[in-house]
Design a protein around this motif. Structure first.
Motif, PDB file in Angstrom:
ATOM      1  N   ARG A 188       0.847  -1.212   0.000  1.00  0.00           N
ATOM      2  CA  ARG A 188       0.000   0.000   0.000  1.00  0.00           C
ATOM      3  C   ARG A 188       0.873   1.250   0.000  1.00  0.00           C
ATOM      4  NH1 ARG A 188      -3.240  -3.007   3.445  1.00  0.00           N
ATOM      5  NH2 ARG A 188      -2.339  -2.039   5.284  1.00  0.00           N
ATOM      6  N   GLU A 189       1.917   1.248   0.824  1.00  0.00           N
ATOM      7  CA  GLU A 189       2.829   2.398   0.875  1.00  0.00           C
ATOM      8  C   GLU A 189       3.564   2.568  -0.448  1.00  0.00           C
ATOM      9  OE1 GLU A 189       5.445   2.452   4.246  1.00  0.00           O
ATOM     10  OE2 GLU A 189       3.792   2.208   5.666  1.00  0.00           O
ATOM     11  N   LEU A 190       4.017   1.482  -1.046  1.00  0.00           N
ATOM     12  CA  LEU A 190       4.699   1.567  -2.334  1.00  0.00           C
ATOM     13  C   LEU A 190       3.778   2.139  -3.402  1.00  0.00           C
ATOM     14  CD1 LEU A 190       6.730  -1.764  -2.399  1.00  0.00           C
ATOM     15  CD2 LEU A 190       7.657   0.561  -2.470  1.00  0.00           C
ATOM     16  N   SER A 191       2.528   1.693  -3.406  1.00  0.00           N
ATOM     17  CA  SER A 191       1.558   2.180  -4.378  1.00  0.00           C
ATOM     18  C   SER A 191       1.285   3.671  -4.179  1.00  0.00           C
ATOM     19  CB  SER A 191       0.263   1.379  -4.253  1.00  0.00           C
ATOM     20  OG  SER A 191      -0.682   1.835  -5.168  1.00  0.00           O
ATOM     21  N   PHE A 215      16.025  -4.887  -1.161  1.00  0.00           N
ATOM     22  CA  PHE A 215      15.733  -6.173  -1.766  1.00  0.00           C
ATOM     23  C   PHE A 215      14.237  -6.422  -1.682  1.00  0.00           C
ATOM     24  CE2 PHE A 215      19.978  -6.120  -0.176  1.00  0.00           C
ATOM     25  CZ  PHE A 215      20.728  -6.777  -1.137  1.00  0.00           C
ATOM     26  N   CYS A 216      13.650  -6.927  -2.759  1.00  0.00           N
ATOM     27  CA  CYS A 216      12.238  -7.249  -2.821  1.00  0.00           C
ATOM     28  C   CYS A 216      11.424  -5.968  -2.600  1.00  0.00           C
ATOM     29  CB  CYS A 216      11.906  -8.345  -1.818  1.00  0.00           C
ATOM     30  SG  CYS A 216      10.248  -9.040  -2.007  1.00  0.00           S
ATOM     31  N   SER A 217      10.478  -5.948  -1.679  1.00  0.00           N
ATOM     32  CA  SER A 217       9.720  -4.715  -1.480  1.00  0.00           C
ATOM     33  C   SER A 217      10.637  -3.591  -1.008  1.00  0.00           C
ATOM     34  CB  SER A 217       8.558  -4.919  -0.511  1.00  0.00           C
ATOM     35  OG  SER A 217       9.015  -5.329   0.749  1.00  0.00           O
ATOM     36  N   GLY A 218      11.705  -3.936  -0.294  1.00  0.00           N
ATOM     37  CA  GLY A 218      12.698  -2.933   0.104  1.00  0.00           C
ATOM     38  C   GLY A 218      13.380  -2.312  -1.098  1.00  0.00           C
ATOM     39  N   GLY A 219      13.496  -3.074  -2.198  1.00  0.00           N
ATOM     40  CA  GLY A 219      14.035  -2.536  -3.442  1.00  0.00           C
ATOM     41  C   GLY A 219      13.106  -1.484  -4.023  1.00  0.00           C
ATOM     42  N   GLY A 220      11.814  -1.718  -3.920  1.00  0.00           N
ATOM     43  CA  GLY A 220      10.839  -0.722  -4.358  1.00  0.00           C
ATOM     44  C   GLY A 220      10.927   0.535  -3.522  1.00  0.00           C
ATOM     45  N   PHE A 221      11.076   0.378  -2.195  1.00  0.00           N
ATOM     46  CA  PHE A 221      11.232   1.534  -1.311  1.00  0.00           C
ATOM     47  C   PHE A 221      12.514   2.291  -1.658  1.00  0.00           C
ATOM     48  CE2 PHE A 221       8.091  -0.542   1.377  1.00  0.00           C
ATOM     49  CZ  PHE A 221       7.390   0.531   1.901  1.00  0.00           C
ATOM     50  N   ALA A 277      20.805   1.100  -5.055  1.00  0.00           N
ATOM     51  CA  ALA A 277      20.945  -0.278  -5.517  1.00  0.00           C
ATOM     52  C   ALA A 277      19.609  -0.969  -5.271  1.00  0.00           C
ATOM     53  CB  ALA A 277      22.064  -0.992  -4.773  1.00  0.00           C
ATOM     54  N   VAL A 278      18.976  -1.356  -6.358  1.00  0.00           N
ATOM     55  CA  VAL A 278      17.628  -1.919  -6.305  1.00  0.00           C
ATOM     56  C   VAL A 278      17.692  -3.367  -6.758  1.00  0.00           C
ATOM     57  CG1 VAL A 278      15.303  -1.705  -7.249  1.00  0.00           C
ATOM     58  CG2 VAL A 278      16.683   0.357  -6.835  1.00  0.00           C
ATOM     59  N   ASN A 279      17.299  -4.272  -5.900  1.00  0.00           N
ATOM     60  CA  ASN A 279      17.341  -5.694  -6.216  1.00  0.00           C
ATOM     61  C   ASN A 279      15.939  -6.258  -6.185  1.00  0.00           C
ATOM     62  OD1 ASN A 279      20.368  -6.137  -6.222  1.00  0.00           O
ATOM     63  ND2 ASN A 279      20.014  -5.035  -4.314  1.00  0.00           N
ATOM     64  N   TYR A 280      15.450  -6.611  -7.380  1.00  0.00           N
ATOM     65  CA  TYR A 280      14.103  -7.117  -7.607  1.00  0.00           C
ATOM     66  C   TYR A 280      13.051  -6.271  -6.901  1.00  0.00           C
ATOM     67  CZ  TYR A 280      16.869 -10.338  -4.668  1.00  0.00           C
ATOM     68  OH  TYR A 280      17.809 -10.871  -3.836  1.00  0.00           O
ATOM     69  N   GLY A 281      13.184  -4.947  -7.084  1.00  0.00           N
ATOM     70  CA  GLY A 281      12.220  -4.006  -6.535  1.00  0.00           C
ATOM     71  C   GLY A 281      11.208  -3.602  -7.588  1.00  0.00           C
ATOM     72  N   VAL A 324      21.737   1.245  -9.762  1.00  0.00           N
ATOM     73  CA  VAL A 324      22.139  -0.101 -10.161  1.00  0.00           C
ATOM     74  C   VAL A 324      20.964  -0.992  -9.777  1.00  0.00           C
ATOM     75  CG1 VAL A 324      23.710  -2.010  -9.692  1.00  0.00           C
ATOM     76  CG2 VAL A 324      24.585   0.317  -9.770  1.00  0.00           C
ATOM     77  N   ALA A 325      20.478  -1.800 -10.722  1.00  0.00           N
ATOM     78  CA  ALA A 325      19.313  -2.626 -10.429  1.00  0.00           C
ATOM     79  C   ALA A 325      19.477  -4.024 -11.020  1.00  0.00           C
ATOM     80  CB  ALA A 325      18.054  -1.972 -10.982  1.00  0.00           C
ATOM     81  N   SER A 326      19.026  -5.020 -10.286  1.00  0.00           N
ATOM     82  CA  SER A 326      19.130  -6.416 -10.712  1.00  0.00           C
ATOM     83  C   SER A 326      17.778  -7.105 -10.577  1.00  0.00           C
ATOM     84  CB  SER A 326      20.155  -7.158  -9.859  1.00  0.00           C
ATOM     85  OG  SER A 326      21.427  -6.570  -9.992  1.00  0.00           O
ATOM     86  N   TYR A 327      17.399  -7.825 -11.642  1.00  0.00           N
ATOM     87  CA  TYR A 327      16.125  -8.544 -11.680  1.00  0.00           C
ATOM     88  C   TYR A 327      16.346  -9.945 -12.225  1.00  0.00           C
ATOM     89  CZ  TYR A 327      13.910  -4.011 -11.020  1.00  0.00           C
ATOM     90  OH  TYR A 327      13.526  -2.811 -10.514  1.00  0.00           O
ATOM     91  N   GLY A 328      15.461 -10.854 -11.851  1.00  0.00           N
ATOM     92  CA  GLY A 328      15.492 -12.206 -12.378  1.00  0.00           C
ATOM     93  C   GLY A 328      14.515 -12.347 -13.533  1.00  0.00           C
ATOM     94  N   GLY A 329      14.974 -12.852 -14.651  1.00  0.00           N
ATOM     95  CA  GLY A 329      14.129 -13.013 -15.817  1.00  0.00           C
ATOM     96  C   GLY A 329      13.005 -14.026 -15.631  1.00  0.00           C
ATOM     97  N   ARG A 330      13.171 -14.954 -14.688  1.00  0.00           N
ATOM     98  CA  ARG A 330      12.141 -15.961 -14.427  1.00  0.00           C
ATOM     99  C   ARG A 330      11.159 -15.513 -13.345  1.00  0.00           C
ATOM    100  NH1 ARG A 330      14.726 -21.587 -13.360  1.00  0.00           N
ATOM    101  NH2 ARG A 330      12.534 -21.937 -13.016  1.00  0.00           N
ATOM    102  N   ASP A 331      11.319 -14.311 -12.837  1.00  0.00           N
ATOM    103  CA  ASP A 331      10.456 -13.785 -11.776  1.00  0.00           C
ATOM    104  C   ASP A 331       9.155 -13.282 -12.399  1.00  0.00           C
ATOM    105  OD1 ASP A 331       9.197 -12.465  -9.711  1.00  0.00           O
ATOM    106  OD2 ASP A 331      10.939 -11.274  -9.129  1.00  0.00           O
ATOM    107  N   THR A 332       8.126 -14.104 -12.344  1.00  0.00           N
ATOM    108  CA  THR A 332       6.851 -13.722 -12.952  1.00  0.00           C
ATOM    109  C   THR A 332       6.150 -12.597 -12.195  1.00  0.00           C
ATOM    110  OG1 THR A 332       5.730 -15.485 -11.740  1.00  0.00           O
ATOM    111  CG2 THR A 332       6.474 -15.994 -13.975  1.00  0.00           C
TER     112      THR A 332
END
Length: 181
Positions: free
Chosen positions: A39-42, A74-80, A94-98, A115-123
């Motif tokens: 909710r906060e991210l949105s 990382f994860c939702s923390g990456g979005g923050f 540094a954003v990791n799967y955010g 700098v950002a890293s994502y997984g291509g298999r992360d649906t």
């Protein structure tokens, strides 16, 4: 908070509210915490952003800090981390799967280098790396956004993710992608 003796001062902020940190986290409390975070991210505002800004201000004002502060998540923390980097005076993010916001170009106006890293298999984050790449390229923000084709969500984390995360987001540690990221 700590220092590694190389001019680096750091602080770790948990996204769980302080009143819940001393208690074991149940499935229901974990779900409430995750829902509050999303909710906060949105909304692009809330307690998580307030705590990040307080920590950034505190670190920048320390006598052993140059005033240049970075943010990592990382994860939702990456979005923050991504959104906070656009809302405040960070030197790098540094954003990791955010999660990249749908209105990334507008939401990330004035952002620092990323700098950002994502997984291509992360649906769960399909298209996030490309959306972020585009949002940072147009205004010429220095960035390095990578999507690792064989990795899923959480590929930098050396822990066993929840079964649902392994199924939906193809979560789990991937050595080759982690070494490159």
């Amino acid at each position: 908070m700590g220092s590694r003796g190389r001019g680096t001062v750091r602080i770790r902020l948990p996204l769980r509210p302080a009143r819940l940190r001393s208690r074991p986290q149940t499935g229901a409390s974990r779900l409430r915490c995750v829902m509050r975070s999303f909710r906060e991210l949105s909304a692009q505002r809330g307690r998580g952003f307030d705590e990040l800004e307080s920590a950034r201000t505190w670190l920048a004002g320390r006598p052993d800090c140059t005033g240049r502060v970075g943010v990592i998540g990382f994860c939702s923390g990456g979005g923050f981390a991504l959104l906070a980097a656009a809302q405040s005076d960070y030197a790098a993010a540094a954003v990791n799967y955010g999660m990249a916001p749908k209105d990334a170009t507008e939401a990330l106006t004035g952002i620092c280098p990323v700098v950002a890293s994502y997984g291509g298999r992360d649906t769960s984050l399909r298209g996030a790396a490309a959306r972020l790449q585009e949002a940072l390229t147009r205004p010429d923000v220095p960035h390095d956004v990578r999507e690792y084709p064989d990795a899923g969500h959480g590929f930098l984390n050396r822990h066993k993710p929840l079964r649902i995360a392994r199924i939906i987001a193809r979560a789990g540690f991937r050595q080759k992608a982690a070494d490159d990221a």
